[in-house]
Design a protein around this motif. Structure first.
Motif, PDB file in Angstrom:
ATOM      1  N   ARG A  46      40.255  50.994  21.581  1.00  0.00           N
ATOM      2  CA  ARG A  46      40.805  50.584  22.866  1.00  0.00           C
ATOM      3  C   ARG A  46      40.822  49.062  22.897  1.00  0.00           C
ATOM      4  N   VAL A  47      42.008  48.503  23.080  1.00  0.00           N
ATOM      5  CA  VAL A  47      42.227  47.065  22.998  1.00  0.00           C
ATOM      6  C   VAL A  47      42.781  46.567  24.326  1.00  0.00           C
ATOM      7  N   VAL A  48      42.225  45.462  24.824  1.00  0.00           N
ATOM      8  CA  VAL A  48      42.685  44.887  26.083  1.00  0.00           C
ATOM      9  C   VAL A  48      43.128  43.446  25.840  1.00  0.00           C
ATOM     10  N   ASP A  49      44.343  43.145  26.294  1.00  0.00           N
ATOM     11  CA  ASP A  49      44.896  41.790  26.225  1.00  0.00           C
ATOM     12  C   ASP A  49      44.765  41.172  27.608  1.00  0.00           C
ATOM     13  N   PHE A  50      43.851  40.187  27.735  1.00  0.00           N
ATOM     14  CA  PHE A  50      43.649  39.481  29.005  1.00  0.00           C
ATOM     15  C   PHE A  50      44.707  38.391  29.167  1.00  0.00           C
ATOM     16  N   GLY A  51      45.311  38.327  30.363  1.00  0.00           N
ATOM     17  CA  GLY A  51      46.335  37.327  30.604  1.00  0.00           C
ATOM     18  C   GLY A  51      47.529  37.565  29.710  1.00  0.00           C
ATOM     19  N   ALA A  52      47.992  38.808  29.683  1.00  0.00           N
ATOM     20  CA  ALA A  52      48.954  39.255  28.678  1.00  0.00           C
ATOM     21  C   ALA A  52      50.337  38.642  28.827  1.00  0.00           C
ATOM     22  N   GLY A  53      50.664  38.120  30.010  1.00  0.00           N
ATOM     23  CA  GLY A  53      52.021  37.603  30.205  1.00  0.00           C
ATOM     24  C   GLY A  53      53.039  38.707  30.009  1.00  0.00           C
ATOM     25  N   ILE A  54      54.022  38.461  29.144  1.00  0.00           N
ATOM     26  CA  ILE A  54      55.049  39.482  28.863  1.00  0.00           C
ATOM     27  C   ILE A  54      54.590  40.466  27.791  1.00  0.00           C
ATOM     28  N   VAL A 101      41.875  38.490  36.007  1.00  0.00           N
ATOM     29  CA  VAL A 101      40.782  38.613  35.044  1.00  0.00           C
ATOM     30  C   VAL A 101      39.446  38.201  35.657  1.00  0.00           C
ATOM     31  N   THR A 102      39.474  37.344  36.680  1.00  0.00           N
ATOM     32  CA  THR A 102      38.231  36.898  37.314  1.00  0.00           C
ATOM     33  C   THR A 102      37.754  37.856  38.411  1.00  0.00           C
ATOM     34  N   ALA A 103      38.448  38.985  38.590  1.00  0.00           N
ATOM     35  CA  ALA A 103      38.042  39.963  39.607  1.00  0.00           C
ATOM     36  C   ALA A 103      36.676  40.564  39.258  1.00  0.00           C
ATOM     37  N   ASP A 104      36.062  41.203  40.244  1.00  0.00           N
ATOM     38  CA  ASP A 104      34.723  41.751  40.022  1.00  0.00           C
ATOM     39  C   ASP A 104      34.773  43.075  39.268  1.00  0.00           C
ATOM     40  N   ALA A 105      33.585  43.568  38.918  1.00  0.00           N
ATOM     41  CA  ALA A 105      33.471  44.784  38.112  1.00  0.00           C
ATOM     42  C   ALA A 105      34.097  45.986  38.802  1.00  0.00           C
ATOM     43  N   GLN A 106      33.994  46.037  40.121  1.00  0.00           N
ATOM     44  CA  GLN A 106      34.554  47.168  40.861  1.00  0.00           C
ATOM     45  C   GLN A 106      36.076  47.211  40.713  1.00  0.00           C
ATOM     46  N   GLU A 149      37.431  24.559  35.976  1.00  0.00           N
ATOM     47  CA  GLU A 149      36.178  24.421  35.233  1.00  0.00           C
ATOM     48  C   GLU A 149      35.560  25.774  34.907  1.00  0.00           C
ATOM     49  N   GLU A 150      35.845  26.774  35.707  1.00  0.00           N
ATOM     50  CA  GLU A 150      35.198  28.078  35.539  1.00  0.00           C
ATOM     51  C   GLU A 150      36.036  29.077  34.751  1.00  0.00           C
ATOM     52  N   THR A 151      37.269  28.712  34.399  1.00  0.00           N
ATOM     53  CA  THR A 151      38.171  29.698  33.793  1.00  0.00           C
ATOM     54  C   THR A 151      37.586  30.350  32.549  1.00  0.00           C
ATOM     55  N   LEU A 152      37.200  29.548  31.579  1.00  0.00           N
ATOM     56  CA  LEU A 152      36.741  30.109  30.312  1.00  0.00           C
ATOM     57  C   LEU A 152      35.509  30.975  30.495  1.00  0.00           C
ATOM     58  N   HIS A 153      34.530  30.486  31.260  1.00  0.00           N
ATOM     59  CA  HIS A 153      33.311  31.272  31.470  1.00  0.00           C
ATOM     60  C   HIS A 153      33.628  32.589  32.180  1.00  0.00           C
ATOM     61  N   ALA A 154      34.522  32.554  33.149  1.00  0.00           N
ATOM     62  CA  ALA A 154      34.861  33.766  33.890  1.00  0.00           C
ATOM     63  C   ALA A 154      35.557  34.785  32.993  1.00  0.00           C
ATOM     64  N   TRP A 155      36.464  34.323  32.136  1.00  0.00           N
ATOM     65  CA  TRP A 155      37.195  35.249  31.260  1.00  0.00           C
ATOM     66  C   TRP A 155      36.273  35.819  30.186  1.00  0.00           C
ATOM     67  N   VAL A 156      35.389  34.991  29.641  1.00  0.00           N
ATOM     68  CA  VAL A 156      34.432  35.482  28.649  1.00  0.00           C
ATOM     69  C   VAL A 156      33.475  36.482  29.290  1.00  0.00           C
ATOM     70  N   HIS A 157      33.030  36.194  30.508  1.00  0.00           N
ATOM     71  CA  HIS A 157      32.144  37.111  31.216  1.00  0.00           C
ATOM     72  C   HIS A 157      32.816  38.467  31.418  1.00  0.00           C
ATOM     73  N   ALA A 158      34.083  38.458  31.817  1.00  0.00           N
ATOM     74  CA  ALA A 158      34.807  39.714  32.028  1.00  0.00           C
ATOM     75  C   ALA A 158      34.930  40.490  30.720  1.00  0.00           C
ATOM     76  N   ALA A 159      35.190  39.784  29.627  1.00  0.00           N
ATOM     77  CA  ALA A 159      35.282  40.448  28.332  1.00  0.00           C
ATOM     78  C   ALA A 159      33.943  41.058  27.936  1.00  0.00           C
TER      79      ALA A 159
END
Length: 254
Positions: A46-54, A101-106, A149-159
């Protein structure tokens, strides 16, 4: 502007993938194809592309590795619609999810992306520093390119949250932000493999591709850099092979 006038259809992977995208705003390019070529996956993953665009990176990976279960996560409904249409037009099975991608776990769980449920995440996050990069007035281009400033940390956290133990995250980021990448991955990830990407030989790297394993314990490996262009600024032969889908990058090797 009509949809026909505002949409182009472009060939990727030497014509193996044909994608519709907006004529203006953010457009898919080499970064997404390099990301796909750097991502390790197997049939059944199972593969997920975050911020997949097109859908460029995820669909390019699916073209190389048939049988993956692909989710394309994109915040912009219009781009998500194009991603959905592109998957169908290329006869690639994929689920397209409109989600921040920065949404919560729910919110993730509501879309079937619960904790510890994914084998592979790949992502080309917004990575330009707003303090040094003048954002585009086009909303989609601004969202796709400029990070807070929080983008990278938030996306890594979600992953990290959705990956299974020993699942892998592969990302591309600007090279001068490598310290931020290492800091973001320091919590919960290990076994890092880093590939610097240079536009020209003898010039500083412009990108880094990084593969990290959730719970990995192997030492970090820094690979020899990938040089994209000859002195004439024509892509090198090995790079053309990657961009046209005939070769992969070392990060994708088992």
């Amino acid at each position: 502007m009509s949809e026909a006038a505002g949409i182009t259809e472009d060939a990727f992977l030497g014509g193996q993938l044909r994608l519709k995208q907006k004529r203006s705003g953010h457009r898919a390019g080499h970064d997404a194809i390099l990301l796909a070529a750097a991502t390790q996956a197997r049939a059944g993953d199972r593969v997920v592309d975050f911020g997949a665009g097109i859908g460029t990176a995820g669909l390019a990976l699916a073209r190389r590795v048939p049988g993956i279960r692909l989710d394309l996560v994109e915040i912009d409904p219009e781009l998500a619609g194009l991603a959905r249409a592109n998957a169908a037009a290329n006869t690639i099975a994929a689920e397209t999810i409109v989600l921040d991608v920065t949404a919560d776990a729910q919110a993730f769980a509501a879309h079937g992306l619960g904790p510890d449920s994914v084998d592979v995440v790949l992502t080309n996050p917004p990575f330009n520093d707003p303090a040094r990069h003048r954002g585009s007035p086009d909303p989609s281009r601004h969202t796709a390119h400029v990070a807070t400033e929080e983008t990278l940390h938030a996306w890594v956290h979600a992953a990290r949250r959705i990956l299974r133990s020993n699942g892998a995250l592969t990302l591309i980021w600007r090279a001068d932000g490598i310290a931020d990448v290492m800091a973001a991955l320091s919590c919960g990830f290990g076994s890092l493999v880093v590939l610097p990407v240079h536009g020209e030989a003898g010039r500083p790297a412009i990108r880094v591709l990084v593969r990290a394993v959730k719970g990995g314990r192997a030492p970090t490996r820094l690979l020899p850099g990938l040089v994209l262009n000859e002195e004439s600024l024509v892509p090198k032969r090995e790079v053309r092979d990657i961009l046209e889908g005939r070769a992969t990058l070392p990060l994708a090797e088992p």
